[in-house]
Scaffold this active site. Sequence first.
Site, PDB file in Angstrom:
ATOM      1  CB  THR A 159      43.919  45.208  31.758  1.00  0.00           C
ATOM      2  OG1 THR A 159      43.295  44.637  32.898  1.00  0.00           O
ATOM      3  CG2 THR A 159      45.427  45.173  31.953  1.00  0.00           C
ATOM      4  CE  LYS A 179      45.364  45.514  35.816  1.00  0.00           C
ATOM      5  NZ  LYS A 179      45.395  44.066  35.367  1.00  0.00           N
ATOM      6  CB  THR A 220      48.079  41.036  36.568  1.00  0.00           C
ATOM      7  OG1 THR A 220      48.680  40.067  35.745  1.00  0.00           O
ATOM      8  CG2 THR A 220      49.095  41.554  37.556  1.00  0.00           C
ATOM      9  CD  GLU A 277      38.214  37.964  34.899  1.00  0.00           C
ATOM     10  OE1 GLU A 277      39.428  37.938  35.021  1.00  0.00           O
ATOM     11  OE2 GLU A 277      37.488  36.964  34.949  1.00  0.00           O
ATOM     12  CG  ASN A 308      37.871  35.489  30.875  1.00  0.00           C
ATOM     13  OD1 ASN A 308      38.978  36.004  30.791  1.00  0.00           O
ATOM     14  ND2 ASN A 308      37.035  35.766  31.856  1.00  0.00           N
TER      15      ASN A 308
END
Lengths: 407, 407
Positions: free
Chosen positions: B153, B179, B190, B276, B402
């Site tokens: 992603t 991933k 995920t 992230e 986010n």
Amino acid sequence: MKIIEGGVTAAKGFQAAATAAEIKYKGRTDMAMIYSEVPCVAAGTFTTNVVKAAPVKWDQNVVYNRSHAQAVVCNSGIANACTGAEGYGYCKETADMTAEVLGIPSDSVLVASTGVIGMQIPIDRITNGVKAMAPKLSDTIEAGTEAAKAIMTTDTVKKEVAVQVEIGGKTVTIGGMCKGSGMIHPNMCTMLGFVTTDACISKEMLQAALSENVKDTYNMVSVDGDTSTNDTVLLLANGLAGNPEITEKGADFDTFLEALNYINTCLSKKIAGDGEGATALFEVKIIGAETKEQAVTLSKSVVTSSLTKAAIYGHDANWGRILCAMGYSGAQFDPEKVDLYFESRAGKIKIIENGVSTGYSEEEATKILSEDEVTAIADIKMGTATATAWGCDLTYDYIKINADYRS
Amino acid sequence: MKIIEGGVTAAKGFQAAATAAEIKYKGRTDMAMIYSEVPCVAAGTFTTNVVKAAPVKWDQNVVYNRSHAQAVVCNSGIANACTGAEGYGYCKETADMTAEVLGIPSDSVLVASTGVIGMQIPIDRITNGVKAMAPKLSDTIEAGTEAAKAIMTTDTVKKEVAVQVEIGGKTVTIGGMCKGSGMIHPNMCTMLGFVTTDACISKEMLQAALSENVKDTYNMVSVDGDTSTNDTVLLLANGLAGNPEITEKGADFDTFLEALNYINTCLSKKIAGDGEGATALFEVKIIGAETKEQAVTLSKSVVTSSLTKAAIYGHDANWGRILCAMGYSGAQFDPEKVDLYFESRAGKIKIIENGVSTGYSEEEATKILSEDEVTAIADIKMGTATATAWGCDLTYDYIKINADYRS
């Protein structure tokens, strides 16, 4: 119940003072003192962290083992945590000096600290601060406000509130102040609350009221999930209102509890809304739960979810993150029965019904989420229990405050 | 054990393919297929979130109730979570089309999705993607790599690894891809892992190996504490290595487990390091614990502490936050016995001894914490159990990814 001006000096017989002791900050006050003209029964709740700061250990002894307390001395800048026997010794020196200047027993003095972990406090500056504050003690509203300012770290606003209720034909006042959720230096992660009342109430019932009420108030606040080593709430009752002593549960106790709940809820929301870097107070209500415990678990899981908090900052009706956070909370429920709403001053909108999107207007949802106080309400349709948790959004400034301390 | 090139196509008899199905992204691949020339025994571990995505429910049925599996189809972009009966129906349609084009039973097809929660997948694009991938299946390293890219992603790097071990005189290969931890759109949270092996092993022992090993690997990773609705690890074994079938614990099982542990540890660290917005992989080792459970609780509490993660971003040896996070973990220990070290490529430094600062050099500590892989080691001196958890620092980019999805 009547909301009045003031904080810790609102109730009869309570005085406060503040001073600039230069413990760590320059050019601002950093010590506060609260004093009651007569001895008080005292109740306290303390951090559940295995690592407990020295003042927490000192206060636990006073609250649990002594009949009365009469003064509180608090400093900001250094937390006196992870400081070993030396740090505990400084609590005693602080209490001894306070006892001497106020003419009260040393073991009726409560102490509190907030600031950097792992650093020893400069005890001479603390004892000089105590000596400077004693002659300045005053029962004015302003004196209470000065104390509320002195205990701030990077709180952006002082936090105080007071109310009056009628008990046994007498006016009883409860006032409080707290600090929390702001940081300048690393490790300043302490929630401190001080509540004073002139209610006449037994020590046992005072502790019962506080222990019961913190579950619904301070313990439902989370800024970042990090439970401090110093968290302390102290409640002092000096009896000067002259009401018949509250010694058991009943109408008088309930009236007192209602007023205490207002004070603590108000202070809790002030902490959450002033969370590190926060732009919004984020309230999460779970309704229709089978048990209170289930509602608490679910609401806390949502209010601490980093993904949800970042979405609130982005004014994004990101309901998937909320359902996801409820799902991993550990509580059982049927995701396909959940209704979810967002609410603020700008309105209320139903986002999902029975676990799937209602096809709501993203524009309207964003408008609602752009206020500085937003609420998510999840109905899990299993019963009648509810819980409310308070937090804040997760912002760039949270990172700035907590990472850039050398800059 | 020999580390070799490749991923899911490294083991004998495994093929892979990818395609751009335009499910949500444009101009990149977003579907992957893994196929084994012969039926495999399959093991799986799945999210513990009460809210389970449709593909998780589909795969649980295949893994738990069917003897064999032979293909996996995965899409990125939409998670097929919170999609009700319609979403589950799409899993069946995907499996049916895959079964048709590959000539295998529909209930031997595993499916996986990652992306936005609450949105239905465009099933026509998915089935067209399946049709496009079948003729492109290939056992080359490149085909495996293409599959690893298609499931990303906002992962910034593809994640794959492969090793070979000797079992019963035969070379057994295990390869995997995963991933996780990157986001472009909201709710993409995920972790998916796919591991293939040509080992000959019973379904029961395969599941035992995976279930045991995920506890030490994927389950020790946390980027933000949010457990996804879609987390899935699938392990397929086709037996083509020709080793004597592993049907019980013993030397052969241990060799297989060692290789599997390497694959899963490697993939777990790749996820954590690519968290992230992360600039550093943050590893937390607890040593000297009384029990494994205690070590796990303590290491996870530190690796998920927002305050600690922000300090790592600031290259700040903020040991008070680490001790604080250990303290509120729920595990018991004596804070006044803890030794704490920081370690990286740049060296190792003892920060606290028996709970108080060693008076270490801040400059040296910052140098050690400025690497892109840093480790905190806490010795609690109660026994010999250990645990290692992996996470990453908390950065401005985490908030950006986010919160700013509308920008």
